[in-house]
Design a protein around this motif. Sequence first.
Motif, PDB file in Angstrom:
ATOM      1  N   GLU A 381     -13.723   6.866   4.289  1.00 43.00           N
ATOM      2  CA  GLU A 381     -12.878   5.666   4.297  1.00 43.00           C
ATOM      3  C   GLU A 381     -11.845   5.813   3.168  1.00 43.00           C
ATOM      4  O   GLU A 381     -12.186   5.677   2.000  1.00 43.00           O
ATOM      5  CB  GLU A 381     -13.740   4.424   4.069  1.00 43.00           C
ATOM      6  CG  GLU A 381     -12.948   3.135   4.147  1.00 43.00           C
ATOM      7  CD  GLU A 381     -13.808   1.904   3.861  1.00 43.00           C
ATOM      8  OE1 GLU A 381     -14.704   1.965   3.000  1.00 43.00           O
ATOM      9  OE2 GLU A 381     -13.568   0.870   4.511  1.00 43.00           O
ATOM     10  N   THR A 382     -10.605   6.113   3.535  1.00 44.46           N
ATOM     11  CA  THR A 382      -9.545   6.272   2.530  1.00 44.46           C
ATOM     12  C   THR A 382      -8.842   4.921   2.407  1.00 44.46           C
ATOM     13  O   THR A 382      -7.997   4.568   3.230  1.00 44.46           O
ATOM     14  CB  THR A 382      -8.600   7.425   2.925  1.00 44.46           C
ATOM     15  OG1 THR A 382      -9.381   8.628   2.989  1.00 44.46           O
ATOM     16  CG2 THR A 382      -7.488   7.605   1.914  1.00 44.46           C
ATOM     17  N   PHE A 383      -9.228   4.183   1.365  1.00 47.26           N
ATOM     18  CA  PHE A 383      -8.904   2.758   1.239  1.00 47.26           C
ATOM     19  C   PHE A 383      -7.553   2.550   0.556  1.00 47.26           C
ATOM     20  O   PHE A 383      -7.452   1.931  -0.505  1.00 47.26           O
ATOM     21  CB  PHE A 383     -10.024   2.107   0.414  1.00 47.26           C
ATOM     22  CG  PHE A 383     -10.439   0.742   0.891  1.00 47.26           C
ATOM     23  CD1 PHE A 383     -10.690   0.469   2.222  1.00 47.26           C
ATOM     24  CD2 PHE A 383     -10.607  -0.299  -0.020  1.00 47.26           C
ATOM     25  CE1 PHE A 383     -11.092  -0.785   2.649  1.00 47.26           C
ATOM     26  CE2 PHE A 383     -11.002  -1.568   0.382  1.00 47.26           C
ATOM     27  CZ  PHE A 383     -11.242  -1.800   1.722  1.00 47.26           C
ATOM     28  N   GLY A 384      -6.510   3.130   1.176  1.00 48.52           N
ATOM     29  CA  GLY A 384      -5.165   3.031   0.616  1.00 48.52           C
ATOM     30  C   GLY A 384      -4.135   3.182   1.721  1.00 48.52           C
ATOM     31  O   GLY A 384      -4.486   3.456   2.875  1.00 48.52           O
ATOM     32  N   PRO A 385      -2.833   3.048   1.374  1.00 46.57           N
ATOM     33  CA  PRO A 385      -1.782   2.974   2.404  1.00 46.57           C
ATOM     34  C   PRO A 385      -1.320   4.333   2.925  1.00 46.57           C
ATOM     35  O   PRO A 385      -0.122   4.598   3.020  1.00 46.57           O
ATOM     36  CB  PRO A 385      -0.645   2.268   1.655  1.00 46.57           C
ATOM     37  CG  PRO A 385      -0.803   2.716   0.246  1.00 46.57           C
ATOM     38  CD  PRO A 385      -2.277   2.886   0.011  1.00 46.57           C
ATOM     39  N   ILE A 386      -2.267   5.204   3.232  1.00 45.66           N
ATOM     40  CA  ILE A 386      -1.916   6.515   3.785  1.00 45.66           C
ATOM     41  C   ILE A 386      -1.733   6.359   5.298  1.00 45.66           C
ATOM     42  O   ILE A 386      -2.434   5.553   5.920  1.00 45.66           O
ATOM     43  CB  ILE A 386      -3.042   7.549   3.518  1.00 45.66           C
ATOM     44  CG1 ILE A 386      -3.608   7.423   2.103  1.00 45.66           C
ATOM     45  CG2 ILE A 386      -2.587   8.965   3.846  1.00 45.66           C
ATOM     46  CD1 ILE A 386      -2.751   7.900   1.009  1.00 45.66           C
ATOM     47  N   ILE A 387      -0.805   7.124   5.861  1.00 45.13           N
ATOM     48  CA  ILE A 387      -0.550   7.058   7.309  1.00 45.13           C
ATOM     49  C   ILE A 387      -0.871   8.438   7.892  1.00 45.13           C
ATOM     50  O   ILE A 387       0.019   9.276   8.057  1.00 45.13           O
ATOM     51  CB  ILE A 387       0.919   6.624   7.567  1.00 45.13           C
ATOM     52  CG1 ILE A 387       1.189   5.291   6.847  1.00 45.13           C
ATOM     53  CG2 ILE A 387       1.204   6.521   9.062  1.00 45.13           C
ATOM     54  CD1 ILE A 387       2.643   4.881   6.787  1.00 45.13           C
TER      55      ILE A 387
END
Length: 481
Positions: A381-387
């Motif tokens: 779970e990469t809990f940041g604004p990565i697209i």
Amino acid sequence: MSAIGIRNEGMRIGGEIVFTDEAIPVHYPYTKEVVGYVPAGQAEHAHRAFEIAASYKSRLTRYERNQILQRAGELIGERHEYLARWLVLELGICHQHAIYETRRAQDVFQFAAAEALRDDGKVFSCDLTHNGKARKIFTTREPVNAISAITPFNHPLNMVSHKVAPSIASNNCMVCKPTELTPLTCLTLADILYEAGLPPEMFQVVTGWPQDIGDEMITNENIDIITFTGSVPVGKMIATKAAYKRQALELGGNDPLIVLNDLSYGDLDRAATIAVAGATGNSGQRCTAIKRILVQDSVADTFVPLALEKAKKIKFGDPQDPKTELGCVIHDKAAELFENRVYIAQKEGADILYHPGRQGALLPPIVVDKVPPDSELVREETFGPIIPIIRVPDNDDEVMRISNATKYGLSSGICTNDLNRAIAYINGLHVGTCNIWEQPGYRLEMSPFGGIKDSGNGVKEGVIEAMKFFTNVKTYSLPWP
Ligand code: NAD
């Protein structure tokens, strides 16, 4: 930081404001300044709060509960700027996202107010069997004694609202331990509820380090129900320790947005808008944020530039500036971890298409194409604004297999105009929610919400389901037909 004054807060226990010698600082992620302090409460504080909760029997009528919840919703509306300001300061999300959260919380209270008026008791005639009798069976719902609520950092207002509003609507008493990272808005909410007329025994707030106060929030003998929202490891630890206690565990997510190959250019543009908004809303710190964009091969070359163009337009920066569209993640360490995962993905063959640079906790909307499906970036779970874009075959069975190959099962979004394919995905994905042409995070605050697999124990939240969960059904029968 614009001058607002440092908040020095106490716990809210049985109508008193309780301080301790040691305090926990709360930091503004953008500047790292201390914006407030809360007490480093101990087990004895939680113990006392549960004693008060368990021995209080609310006599509030449905009408009175409705009025309190209604008024609390109105007060949240009237004070949304103040609440948003503190959401920005303790969480570092941008003001626009903070305002959005206050509106959601307001909805939670309005729905709970409406539900408080509804009696969902059932009636069964008993003359409908071979051995029938001239009687009727009735059901009624009774509150439990005390509920323990443990909440995460990422929606400091809305997550607490989703616990406390159904608790009040069902006449329960709740003790909440908000996260030590963003505890301030929860305390403001408690005061709003008291001002709206809630007896203080019905909602108490304790604060502290998890190692000092955490166990008591799980094992105290007066607790009937634990409602937890947070990470998988803590959720599973609670499941082990809480044993026979009723538990709602709402845990992490790894939600996909799946873009299918039946879409026109205009549709792909719409899908790209959903993808970028869903990956960056609340700085990507939503359990239902889009964490993987699965795009079928034959439309990927058209979709990717559209998503890139939208990501580049996002104005990221000073969270307090009302024009900012993307603020910080919770702290530098989190931002660094997520950025590193992007670089690991790059080493595994992914292309970084946009990364204008990280400043501390200010993580930009990084666009990464051709991410391998098993890369840590999209596996965890990469809990940041990565697209992150994963190109997947033009074969729906294979897409579903890739989508399901995660330990999480919270929500999902599908972009297709083919109803047969939409239904196949609704049936084939191992998730709690499937939204066609919407972000995975789309919901009404009263519709059932919650995940399966590692995303939760299948107990749904949402105002209506939570009210059921917080009550015991009593069945009784009367000797009249
Ligand atoms: P976390 O698990 O670190 O903390 C959650 C809460 O648990 C905090 O209040 C924390 O203080 C408490 N806690 C930590 N250790 C404890 C212990 N030993 N005993 C008792 N309490 C303890 O989670 P977080 O980082 O604050 O939140 C982010 C996570 O929450 C993400 O995984 C996100 O997906 C998840 N989340 C899920 C939902 C959902 O509805 N499924 C909603 C929002 C967030």
